[in-house]
Design an enzyme around this catalytic site. Structure first.
Site, mmCIF file in Angstrom:
data_model
loop_
_atom_site.group_PDB
_atom_site.id
_atom_site.type_symbol
_atom_site.label_atom_id
_atom_site.label_comp_id
_atom_site.label_asym_id
_atom_site.label_seq_id
_atom_site.Cartn_x
_atom_site.Cartn_y
_atom_site.Cartn_z
ATOM 1 N N TYR A 68 0.850 -1.208 0.000
ATOM 2 C CA TYR A 68 0.000 0.000 0.000
ATOM 3 C C TYR A 68 0.874 1.243 0.000
ATOM 4 C CZ TYR A 68 -5.029 -0.703 0.349
ATOM 5 O OH TYR A 68 -6.342 -0.923 0.052
ATOM 6 N N GLU A 70 -0.450 4.906 -0.426
ATOM 7 C CA GLU A 70 -1.191 6.165 -0.605
ATOM 8 C C GLU A 70 -0.255 7.357 -0.483
ATOM 9 O OE1 GLU A 70 -2.378 3.697 1.288
ATOM 10 O OE2 GLU A 70 -4.578 3.712 1.357
ATOM 11 N N ASP A 213 -7.132 14.099 -24.599
ATOM 12 C CA ASP A 213 -7.192 12.688 -24.181
ATOM 13 C C ASP A 213 -6.618 11.876 -25.340
ATOM 14 O OD1 ASP A 213 -7.864 10.062 -23.759
ATOM 15 O OD2 ASP A 213 -9.875 10.481 -23.008
ATOM 16 N N THR A 239 -4.694 6.429 -21.514
ATOM 17 C CA THR A 239 -4.581 5.094 -20.938
ATOM 18 C C THR A 239 -3.196 4.599 -21.348
ATOM 19 O OG1 THR A 239 -5.629 4.219 -22.916
ATOM 20 C CG2 THR A 239 -7.029 4.462 -20.978
ATOM 21 N N LYS A 242 -3.330 0.899 -24.824
ATOM 22 C CA LYS A 242 -3.814 0.834 -26.215
ATOM 23 C C LYS A 242 -2.590 0.838 -27.140
ATOM 24 C CE LYS A 242 -8.373 2.689 -25.163
ATOM 25 N NZ LYS A 242 -8.425 3.473 -23.919
ATOM 26 N N ARG A 248 -2.948 -2.226 -18.193
ATOM 27 C CA ARG A 248 -4.170 -1.413 -18.125
ATOM 28 C C ARG A 248 -4.003 -0.377 -17.019
ATOM 29 N NH1 ARG A 248 -7.504 -4.157 -21.376
ATOM 30 N NH2 ARG A 248 -9.000 -2.491 -21.191
HETATM 31 N N1 DSN Z 1 -13.129 1.197 -24.155
HETATM 32 C C1 DSN Z 1 -12.222 2.101 -24.818
HETATM 33 C C2 DSN Z 1 -12.202 1.897 -26.283
HETATM 34 O O1 DSN Z 1 -12.467 0.794 -26.720
HETATM 35 O O2 DSN Z 1 -11.917 2.817 -27.027
HETATM 36 C C3 DSN Z 1 -12.482 3.504 -24.455
HETATM 37 O O3 DSN Z 1 -12.483 3.647 -23.085
#
Ligand code: DSN
Length: 458
Positions: A68, A70, A213, A239, A242, A248
Protein backbone atom coordinates in the site's frame (compact mmCIF):
# COMPACT_ATOMS: atom_id res chain seq x y z
CA UNK A 1 14.61 -26.09 -33.80
CA UNK A 2 11.95 -27.63 -36.06
CA UNK A 3 8.33 -26.45 -35.87
CA UNK A 4 7.04 -29.36 -33.77
CA UNK A 5 9.86 -28.94 -31.25
CA UNK A 6 9.25 -25.19 -31.16
CA UNK A 7 5.55 -25.70 -30.46
CA UNK A 8 6.27 -28.23 -27.70
CA UNK A 9 8.78 -25.85 -26.19
CA UNK A 10 6.27 -23.00 -26.24
CA UNK A 11 3.58 -25.21 -24.66
CA UNK A 12 6.01 -26.12 -21.87
CA UNK A 13 6.86 -22.48 -21.19
CA UNK A 14 3.16 -21.63 -20.98
CA UNK A 15 2.47 -24.57 -18.67
CA UNK A 16 5.28 -23.53 -16.35
CA UNK A 17 4.07 -19.91 -16.29
CA UNK A 18 0.68 -20.89 -14.90
CA UNK A 19 1.85 -23.92 -12.91
CA UNK A 20 0.76 -22.54 -9.52
CA UNK A 21 -2.72 -21.60 -10.73
CA UNK A 22 -3.00 -24.97 -12.43
CA UNK A 23 -2.48 -26.81 -9.19
CA UNK A 24 -4.39 -24.48 -6.85
CA UNK A 25 -7.27 -23.48 -9.10
CA UNK A 26 -7.66 -25.77 -12.14
CA UNK A 27 -11.01 -24.21 -13.02
CA UNK A 28 -9.46 -20.77 -13.42
CA UNK A 29 -6.37 -22.23 -15.10
CA UNK A 30 -8.59 -23.76 -17.76
CA UNK A 31 -10.33 -20.43 -18.37
CA UNK A 32 -7.03 -18.56 -18.69
CA UNK A 33 -5.81 -21.13 -21.20
CA UNK A 34 -9.10 -20.76 -23.13
CA UNK A 35 -8.59 -17.02 -23.39
CA UNK A 36 -4.97 -17.52 -24.33
CA UNK A 37 -6.02 -19.84 -27.14
CA UNK A 38 -8.70 -17.41 -28.29
CA UNK A 39 -6.13 -14.63 -28.48
CA UNK A 40 -3.68 -16.89 -30.34
CA UNK A 41 -6.13 -18.19 -32.93
CA UNK A 42 -8.07 -15.04 -33.77
CA UNK A 43 -7.38 -11.64 -35.30
CA UNK A 44 -7.86 -8.91 -32.70
CA UNK A 45 -9.01 -5.83 -34.56
CA UNK A 46 -10.53 -3.89 -31.67
CA UNK A 47 -8.43 -0.71 -31.94
CA UNK A 48 -8.10 -0.18 -28.18
CA UNK A 49 -6.54 -3.59 -27.57
CA UNK A 50 -2.96 -4.75 -27.90
CA UNK A 51 -0.54 -7.46 -26.75
CA UNK A 52 1.90 -6.62 -23.97
CA UNK A 53 5.46 -7.87 -23.71
CA UNK A 54 6.53 -10.58 -21.29
CA UNK A 55 8.41 -7.90 -19.33
CA UNK A 56 5.18 -5.92 -18.83
CA UNK A 57 3.40 -9.13 -17.78
CA UNK A 58 6.14 -9.93 -15.29
CA UNK A 59 5.91 -6.47 -13.73
CA UNK A 60 2.14 -6.85 -13.38
CA UNK A 61 2.55 -10.26 -11.79
CA UNK A 62 5.19 -9.07 -9.32
CA UNK A 63 5.21 -8.75 -5.52
CA UNK A 64 4.61 -5.01 -5.91
CA UNK A 65 0.90 -5.80 -5.68
CA UNK A 66 1.41 -6.54 -1.97
CA UNK A 67 2.19 -2.95 -1.00
CA UNK A 68 0.00 0.00 0.00
CA UNK A 69 1.42 3.42 -0.96
CA UNK A 70 -1.19 6.17 -0.61
CA UNK A 71 0.45 9.48 -1.39
CA UNK A 72 3.32 10.27 -3.72
CA UNK A 73 7.07 9.51 -3.80
CA UNK A 74 8.66 10.94 -0.65
CA UNK A 75 5.28 11.69 0.94
CA UNK A 76 3.38 8.49 1.72
CA UNK A 77 0.85 7.76 4.43
CA UNK A 78 2.42 4.32 5.09
CA UNK A 79 5.98 3.18 5.79
CA UNK A 80 8.05 0.74 3.77
CA UNK A 81 7.78 2.61 0.50
CA UNK A 82 11.44 3.20 -0.27
CA UNK A 83 11.45 0.83 -3.28
CA UNK A 84 7.98 1.86 -4.46
CA UNK A 85 9.05 5.53 -4.40
CA UNK A 86 11.87 4.73 -6.78
CA UNK A 87 9.63 2.68 -9.08
CA UNK A 88 6.99 5.41 -9.29
CA UNK A 89 9.65 8.07 -9.87
CA UNK A 90 11.11 5.98 -12.68
CA UNK A 91 7.72 5.75 -14.39
CA UNK A 92 7.12 9.49 -13.91
CA UNK A 93 10.49 10.48 -15.35
CA UNK A 94 10.04 8.21 -18.36
CA UNK A 95 6.59 9.66 -19.05
CA UNK A 96 7.90 13.23 -18.79
CA UNK A 97 10.70 12.51 -21.25
CA UNK A 98 8.57 10.64 -23.79
CA UNK A 99 5.73 13.15 -23.89
CA UNK A 100 7.88 16.24 -23.36
CA UNK A 101 6.00 17.50 -20.30
CA UNK A 102 7.20 18.84 -16.93
CA UNK A 103 4.77 16.84 -14.80
CA UNK A 104 3.20 13.37 -14.87
CA UNK A 105 0.92 11.43 -12.53
CA UNK A 106 1.04 7.68 -13.21
CA UNK A 107 -1.47 6.61 -10.55
CA UNK A 108 -4.87 6.73 -12.34
CA UNK A 109 -6.37 3.26 -12.33
CA UNK A 110 -7.33 3.77 -15.97
CA UNK A 111 -8.50 6.42 -18.45
CA UNK A 112 -11.90 7.09 -16.90
CA UNK A 113 -10.57 7.83 -13.38
CA UNK A 114 -7.84 9.96 -14.98
CA UNK A 115 -10.40 12.04 -16.86
CA UNK A 116 -12.65 12.42 -13.83
CA UNK A 117 -9.68 13.57 -11.72
CA UNK A 118 -8.85 16.24 -14.32
CA UNK A 119 -12.43 17.53 -14.13
CA UNK A 120 -12.20 17.56 -10.31
CA UNK A 121 -8.90 19.45 -10.43
CA UNK A 122 -10.03 22.12 -12.89
CA UNK A 123 -13.79 22.53 -12.50
CA UNK A 124 -16.34 23.21 -9.81
CA UNK A 125 -19.65 21.34 -9.99
CA UNK A 126 -21.92 23.14 -12.44
CA UNK A 127 -19.07 24.50 -14.58
CA UNK A 128 -19.41 24.07 -18.32
CA UNK A 129 -17.33 21.40 -20.05
CA UNK A 130 -17.28 20.44 -23.73
CA UNK A 131 -16.36 17.18 -25.43
CA UNK A 132 -17.05 15.29 -28.63
CA UNK A 133 -20.52 13.69 -28.47
CA UNK A 134 -20.46 9.99 -27.56
CA UNK A 135 -22.30 8.99 -30.77
CA UNK A 136 -19.73 10.92 -32.82
CA UNK A 137 -16.84 8.94 -31.33
CA UNK A 138 -16.32 10.85 -28.07
CA UNK A 139 -15.71 9.16 -24.73
CA UNK A 140 -18.19 8.69 -21.87
CA UNK A 141 -15.98 10.73 -19.54
CA UNK A 142 -15.96 13.74 -21.86
CA UNK A 143 -19.36 14.73 -20.50
CA UNK A 144 -21.83 12.03 -21.58
CA UNK A 145 -25.08 12.49 -19.62
CA UNK A 146 -24.89 9.08 -17.91
CA UNK A 147 -21.26 9.60 -16.80
CA UNK A 148 -20.45 11.46 -13.59
CA UNK A 149 -18.77 14.04 -15.85
CA UNK A 150 -22.14 14.73 -17.47
CA UNK A 151 -24.04 14.76 -14.18
CA UNK A 152 -21.70 16.97 -12.16
CA UNK A 153 -20.91 19.49 -14.88
CA UNK A 154 -22.89 21.40 -17.48
CA UNK A 155 -21.89 19.34 -20.49
CA UNK A 156 -22.17 20.76 -24.00
CA UNK A 157 -21.22 18.25 -26.69
CA UNK A 158 -19.77 19.10 -30.08
CA UNK A 159 -20.08 17.01 -33.23
CA UNK A 160 -18.41 15.71 -36.35
CA UNK A 161 -19.51 16.32 -39.92
CA UNK A 162 -20.70 13.55 -42.25
CA UNK A 163 -17.09 13.05 -43.41
CA UNK A 164 -16.03 12.24 -39.84
CA UNK A 165 -14.10 15.47 -39.20
CA UNK A 166 -14.85 17.66 -36.20
CA UNK A 167 -17.42 20.28 -37.23
CA UNK A 168 -15.16 23.18 -36.60
CA UNK A 169 -17.56 26.02 -37.41
CA UNK A 170 -20.13 24.68 -35.00
CA UNK A 171 -17.44 23.98 -32.38
CA UNK A 172 -16.19 27.58 -32.60
CA UNK A 173 -19.75 28.90 -32.19
CA UNK A 174 -20.39 26.64 -29.19
CA UNK A 175 -17.15 27.65 -27.50
CA UNK A 176 -17.81 31.35 -28.08
CA UNK A 177 -21.39 31.04 -26.84
CA UNK A 178 -20.85 28.82 -23.77
CA UNK A 179 -17.34 29.87 -22.73
CA UNK A 180 -16.54 26.48 -21.19
CA UNK A 181 -14.13 26.05 -18.33
CA UNK A 182 -12.71 22.88 -19.91
CA UNK A 183 -12.65 21.49 -23.45
CA UNK A 184 -11.83 17.86 -24.21
CA UNK A 185 -10.12 16.95 -27.44
CA UNK A 186 -9.81 13.22 -28.00
CA UNK A 187 -12.02 10.27 -28.91
CA UNK A 188 -12.53 6.55 -29.02
CA UNK A 189 -13.73 6.40 -32.60
CA UNK A 190 -12.22 9.20 -34.69
CA UNK A 191 -10.37 8.41 -37.89
CA UNK A 192 -8.78 11.82 -38.55
CA UNK A 193 -5.84 13.62 -37.01
CA UNK A 194 -6.88 15.74 -34.03
CA UNK A 195 -6.59 19.49 -34.79
CA UNK A 196 -4.92 20.34 -31.47
CA UNK A 197 -3.52 23.69 -32.62
CA UNK A 198 -6.78 24.91 -34.14
CA UNK A 199 -8.88 24.03 -31.08
CA UNK A 200 -6.25 25.47 -28.72
CA UNK A 201 -6.50 28.83 -30.46
CA UNK A 202 -10.23 29.12 -29.74
CA UNK A 203 -9.88 27.66 -26.24
CA UNK A 204 -7.26 30.32 -25.47
CA UNK A 205 -9.54 33.07 -26.75
CA UNK A 206 -12.12 32.23 -24.09
CA UNK A 207 -9.61 31.23 -21.40
CA UNK A 208 -10.69 27.57 -21.34
CA UNK A 209 -8.47 24.70 -20.25
CA UNK A 210 -7.76 22.40 -23.18
CA UNK A 211 -7.35 18.75 -22.20
CA UNK A 212 -6.12 16.28 -24.81
CA UNK A 213 -7.19 12.69 -24.18
CA UNK A 214 -4.69 10.75 -26.28
CA UNK A 215 -5.65 7.28 -25.01
CA UNK A 216 -6.00 5.90 -28.53
CA UNK A 217 -3.08 7.67 -30.16
CA UNK A 218 -0.41 7.79 -27.40
CA UNK A 219 1.80 5.27 -29.23
CA UNK A 220 1.35 7.17 -32.49
CA UNK A 221 2.37 10.45 -30.85
CA UNK A 222 5.54 8.81 -29.53
CA UNK A 223 6.21 7.36 -32.99
CA UNK A 224 5.82 10.78 -34.65
CA UNK A 225 2.86 9.70 -36.80
CA UNK A 226 0.45 11.95 -34.95
CA UNK A 227 1.15 15.50 -33.84
CA UNK A 228 1.81 15.84 -30.10
CA UNK A 229 -0.68 17.95 -28.13
CA UNK A 230 2.08 19.01 -25.75
CA UNK A 231 2.59 22.55 -27.16
CA UNK A 232 -1.16 23.25 -27.35
CA UNK A 233 -3.04 21.56 -24.50
CA UNK A 234 -2.79 22.39 -20.80
CA UNK A 235 -3.29 18.81 -19.70
CA UNK A 236 -2.88 15.44 -21.43
CA UNK A 237 -4.52 12.21 -20.29
CA UNK A 238 -4.01 8.73 -21.64
CA UNK A 239 -4.58 5.09 -20.94
CA UNK A 240 -1.44 2.99 -21.07
CA UNK A 241 -2.73 -0.17 -22.72
CA UNK A 242 -3.81 0.83 -26.22
CA UNK A 243 -1.26 1.87 -28.86
CA UNK A 244 1.19 2.49 -25.98
CA UNK A 245 1.17 -1.31 -25.42
CA UNK A 246 1.47 -1.27 -21.63
CA UNK A 247 -0.61 -2.59 -18.73
CA UNK A 248 -4.17 -1.41 -18.12
CA UNK A 249 -3.67 1.94 -16.44
CA UNK A 250 -3.77 5.68 -16.92
CA UNK A 251 -1.64 8.82 -16.75
CA UNK A 252 -2.26 12.55 -16.42
CA UNK A 253 0.33 15.04 -17.63
CA UNK A 254 0.54 18.80 -17.26
CA UNK A 255 2.28 20.60 -20.11
CA UNK A 256 4.50 23.68 -19.86
CA UNK A 257 1.54 25.66 -21.16
CA UNK A 258 -0.67 24.21 -18.40
CA UNK A 259 1.89 24.98 -15.70
CA UNK A 260 2.12 28.57 -16.98
CA UNK A 261 -1.66 28.97 -16.87
CA UNK A 262 -1.84 27.65 -13.32
CA UNK A 263 1.40 26.90 -11.43
CA UNK A 264 -0.72 24.92 -8.92
CA UNK A 265 -2.29 22.70 -11.60
CA UNK A 266 -0.02 19.70 -10.97
CA UNK A 267 -0.71 19.84 -7.22
CA UNK A 268 -4.45 20.13 -7.88
CA UNK A 269 -4.29 17.06 -10.12
CA UNK A 270 -2.32 15.10 -7.51
CA UNK A 271 -4.95 15.99 -4.92
CA UNK A 272 -7.78 15.10 -7.28
CA UNK A 273 -6.34 11.59 -7.61
CA UNK A 274 -5.65 11.07 -3.90
CA UNK A 275 -7.53 11.90 -1.71
CA UNK A 276 -9.98 13.21 -4.33
CA UNK A 277 -11.03 10.08 -6.17
CA UNK A 278 -8.66 7.15 -5.61
CA UNK A 279 -6.93 5.27 -2.80
CA UNK A 280 -3.62 3.45 -2.95
CA UNK A 281 -1.91 3.24 -6.33
CA UNK A 282 -1.56 -0.15 -8.02
CA UNK A 283 2.20 -0.44 -7.72
CA UNK A 284 2.49 -3.53 -9.93
CA UNK A 285 0.76 -1.55 -12.68
CA UNK A 286 3.01 1.46 -12.09
CA UNK A 287 5.95 -0.89 -12.68
CA UNK A 288 4.30 -2.23 -15.84
CA UNK A 289 3.84 1.35 -17.04
CA UNK A 290 7.54 2.04 -16.38
CA UNK A 291 8.48 -1.02 -18.48
CA UNK A 292 6.13 -0.04 -21.31
CA UNK A 293 7.48 3.53 -21.37
CA UNK A 294 11.03 2.19 -21.62
CA UNK A 295 9.98 -0.11 -24.47
CA UNK A 296 8.25 2.81 -26.18
CA UNK A 297 11.38 4.94 -26.06
CA UNK A 298 13.10 2.86 -28.72
CA UNK A 299 13.50 2.99 -32.51
CA UNK A 300 11.75 -0.40 -32.71
CA UNK A 301 8.63 1.01 -31.04
CA UNK A 302 8.61 4.09 -33.28
CA UNK A 303 8.84 1.78 -36.28
CA UNK A 304 5.91 -0.18 -34.82
CA UNK A 305 3.78 2.98 -34.48
CA UNK A 306 4.43 3.92 -38.10
CA UNK A 307 3.56 0.41 -39.23
CA UNK A 308 0.26 0.50 -37.27
CA UNK A 309 -0.86 3.48 -39.37
CA UNK A 310 0.47 2.05 -42.63
CA UNK A 311 -1.41 -1.19 -41.93
CA UNK A 312 -4.63 0.66 -41.06
CA UNK A 313 -4.42 2.58 -44.34
CA UNK A 314 -3.75 -0.62 -46.29
CA UNK A 315 -6.72 -2.32 -44.63
CA UNK A 316 -8.93 0.71 -45.31
CA UNK A 317 -7.94 0.72 -49.01
CA UNK A 318 -8.71 -2.98 -49.35
CA UNK A 319 -12.14 -2.56 -47.75
CA UNK A 320 -12.96 0.34 -50.07
CA UNK A 321 -11.70 -1.62 -53.09
CA UNK A 322 -14.10 -4.40 -52.12
CA UNK A 323 -17.08 -2.04 -51.98
CA UNK A 324 -17.34 -1.18 -48.29
CA UNK A 325 -18.10 2.34 -47.20
CA UNK A 326 -15.89 3.99 -44.55
CA UNK A 327 -16.52 7.06 -42.41
CA UNK A 328 -14.26 9.72 -43.92
CA UNK A 329 -13.34 7.35 -46.77
CA UNK A 330 -9.97 6.56 -45.19
CA UNK A 331 -8.04 6.71 -41.95
CA UNK A 332 -5.31 9.01 -40.69
CA UNK A 333 -4.52 6.85 -37.66
CA UNK A 334 -4.87 3.27 -36.41
CA UNK A 335 -8.65 3.12 -36.59
CA UNK A 336 -11.30 2.48 -39.24
CA UNK A 337 -15.06 2.94 -39.04
CA UNK A 338 -17.07 0.90 -41.53
CA UNK A 339 -20.68 1.81 -42.30
CA UNK A 340 -22.67 -1.43 -42.45
CA UNK A 341 -26.27 -0.23 -42.70
CA UNK A 342 -28.81 1.08 -40.22
CA UNK A 343 -28.63 -0.81 -36.92
CA UNK A 344 -26.63 -3.68 -38.50
CA UNK A 345 -23.39 -3.32 -36.48
CA UNK A 346 -24.26 -6.22 -34.12
CA UNK A 347 -25.02 -8.55 -37.05
CA UNK A 348 -21.64 -7.94 -38.65
CA UNK A 349 -19.83 -8.11 -35.29
CA UNK A 350 -21.32 -11.56 -34.61
CA UNK A 351 -20.55 -12.90 -38.09
CA UNK A 352 -16.94 -11.66 -37.98
CA UNK A 353 -16.50 -13.02 -34.48
CA UNK A 354 -17.51 -16.47 -35.68
CA UNK A 355 -14.98 -16.14 -38.48
CA UNK A 356 -12.24 -15.42 -35.93
CA UNK A 357 -12.08 -11.66 -36.58
CA UNK A 358 -12.82 -9.64 -33.46
CA UNK A 359 -14.26 -6.14 -33.97
CA UNK A 360 -16.80 -4.02 -32.15
CA UNK A 361 -20.07 -2.53 -33.27
CA UNK A 362 -19.90 1.26 -33.17
CA UNK A 363 -21.98 4.34 -33.81
CA UNK A 364 -21.24 6.42 -36.90
CA UNK A 365 -21.67 10.19 -37.50
CA UNK A 366 -25.37 11.12 -37.60
CA UNK A 367 -26.12 7.65 -36.26
CA UNK A 368 -29.54 6.64 -37.64
CA UNK A 369 -29.99 3.91 -34.99
CA UNK A 370 -28.93 3.56 -31.32
CA UNK A 371 -25.61 2.84 -29.49
CA UNK A 372 -26.83 -0.70 -28.68
CA UNK A 373 -27.73 -1.38 -32.30
CA UNK A 374 -25.44 1.01 -34.15
CA UNK A 375 -24.75 1.22 -37.86
CA UNK A 376 -21.00 0.73 -37.94
CA UNK A 377 -18.13 -1.46 -36.90
CA UNK A 378 -14.80 -0.20 -35.56
CA UNK A 379 -11.52 -1.83 -36.57
CA UNK A 380 -7.89 -1.13 -35.75
CA UNK A 381 -4.43 -2.49 -36.37
CA UNK A 382 -2.39 -2.14 -33.10
CA UNK A 383 -2.68 -5.80 -32.09
CA UNK A 384 -2.15 -7.47 -35.48
CA UNK A 385 0.83 -5.15 -36.08
CA UNK A 386 2.35 -6.25 -32.77
CA UNK A 387 2.12 -9.84 -34.09
CA UNK A 388 4.27 -8.74 -37.03
CA UNK A 389 1.62 -8.61 -39.75
CA UNK A 390 2.05 -6.15 -42.62
CA UNK A 391 0.36 -4.85 -45.75
CA UNK A 392 0.11 -8.30 -47.41
CA UNK A 393 -1.79 -9.64 -44.41
CA UNK A 394 -4.01 -6.51 -44.25
CA UNK A 395 -5.12 -7.24 -47.82
CA UNK A 396 -6.11 -10.78 -46.85
CA UNK A 397 -7.94 -9.55 -43.75
CA UNK A 398 -9.74 -6.88 -45.81
CA UNK A 399 -10.86 -9.55 -48.26
CA UNK A 400 -12.24 -11.78 -45.48
CA UNK A 401 -14.05 -8.89 -43.79
CA UNK A 402 -15.70 -7.87 -47.08
CA UNK A 403 -16.64 -11.51 -47.73
CA UNK A 404 -18.35 -11.86 -44.33
CA UNK A 405 -20.09 -8.47 -44.56
CA UNK A 406 -21.42 -9.55 -47.93
CA UNK A 407 -22.51 -12.93 -46.57
CA UNK A 408 -24.84 -11.33 -44.02
CA UNK A 409 -25.97 -8.44 -46.23
CA UNK A 410 -29.64 -9.51 -46.23
CA UNK A 411 -29.93 -10.05 -42.46
CA UNK A 412 -31.99 -7.30 -40.82
CA UNK A 413 -32.91 -6.74 -37.19
CA UNK A 414 -36.63 -6.80 -36.39
CA UNK A 415 -38.21 -3.93 -34.40
CA UNK A 416 -38.43 -4.28 -30.60
CA UNK A 417 -35.70 -4.99 -28.04
CA UNK A 418 -36.58 -8.59 -27.16
CA UNK A 419 -37.20 -9.50 -30.82
CA UNK A 420 -33.78 -8.06 -31.66
CA UNK A 421 -32.10 -10.07 -28.88
CA UNK A 422 -33.80 -13.27 -30.02
CA UNK A 423 -32.89 -12.59 -33.63
CA UNK A 424 -29.20 -12.11 -32.81
CA UNK A 425 -29.12 -15.28 -30.73
CA UNK A 426 -30.69 -17.29 -33.54
CA UNK A 427 -28.41 -15.66 -36.09
CA UNK A 428 -25.38 -16.75 -34.11
CA UNK A 429 -26.63 -20.34 -33.97
CA UNK A 430 -27.36 -20.31 -37.70
CA UNK A 431 -23.98 -18.84 -38.68
CA UNK A 432 -22.02 -21.21 -36.44
CA UNK A 433 -22.54 -23.94 -39.01
CA UNK A 434 -22.14 -21.78 -42.12
CA UNK A 435 -19.55 -23.30 -44.47
CA UNK A 436 -18.18 -19.98 -45.71
CA UNK A 437 -17.68 -18.68 -42.18
CA UNK A 438 -15.98 -21.92 -41.16
CA UNK A 439 -13.69 -21.67 -44.18
CA UNK A 440 -12.67 -18.08 -43.34
CA UNK A 441 -12.11 -19.11 -39.73
CA UNK A 442 -9.73 -21.84 -40.89
CA UNK A 443 -7.80 -19.35 -43.03
CA UNK A 444 -7.70 -16.86 -40.14
CA UNK A 445 -6.28 -19.55 -37.86
CA UNK A 446 -3.62 -20.45 -40.43
CA UNK A 447 -2.59 -16.80 -40.69
CA UNK A 448 -2.49 -16.47 -36.90
CA UNK A 449 -0.22 -19.49 -36.68
CA UNK A 450 2.20 -17.83 -39.09
CA UNK A 451 2.27 -14.77 -36.80
CA UNK A 452 2.18 -16.28 -33.32
CA UNK A 453 1.91 -14.23 -30.15
CA UNK A 454 5.60 -14.48 -29.41
CA UNK A 455 7.22 -15.04 -26.03
CA UNK A 456 8.42 -11.47 -26.21
CA UNK A 457 4.87 -10.27 -26.47
CA UNK A 458 2.95 -12.51 -24.07
N1 DSN B 1 -13.13 1.20 -24.16
C1 DSN B 1 -12.22 2.10 -24.82
C2 DSN B 1 -12.20 1.90 -26.28
O1 DSN B 1 -12.47 0.79 -26.72
O2 DSN B 1 -11.92 2.82 -27.03
C3 DSN B 1 -12.48 3.50 -24.45
O3 DSN B 1 -12.48 3.65 -23.09
Amino acid sequence: MNTVKKQKNKANVLRQRYAAIKSSDPELYYLIRCEQKRQSDTLELIPSENIVSKAVLEAMGSVLTNKYSEGYPGARYYGGNECIDKIETLAIERAKKLFDVPYANVQPYSGSPANFAVCLAICNPGDTIMGLHLFDGGHLTHGWKKSVTGKLYNSIPYHVKENGEIDFTSLRNLITKHKPRLIWVGATAYTKAFPFKKIAKIADEVGAYLVADIAHIAGLVISGVHESPSPYAHVITTTTHKTLRGPRGGMIMVTDKGARKDPELANKINAAIIPGSQGGPHNHITAGIAVALKEADTPAFRKYGKKVVKNAQALASELIKRGLSLVGDCTENHLILVKVGKGRGPIVEIALDLAGITVNKNTIPNEPSTPFYPSGIRLGTPSVTTRGMGVTEMKKIGKWIAQIVNLVRDEKLPPGKSAKEKFLKNLKTKLETDTEIKQVRRQVKELCQKFPIRETFI
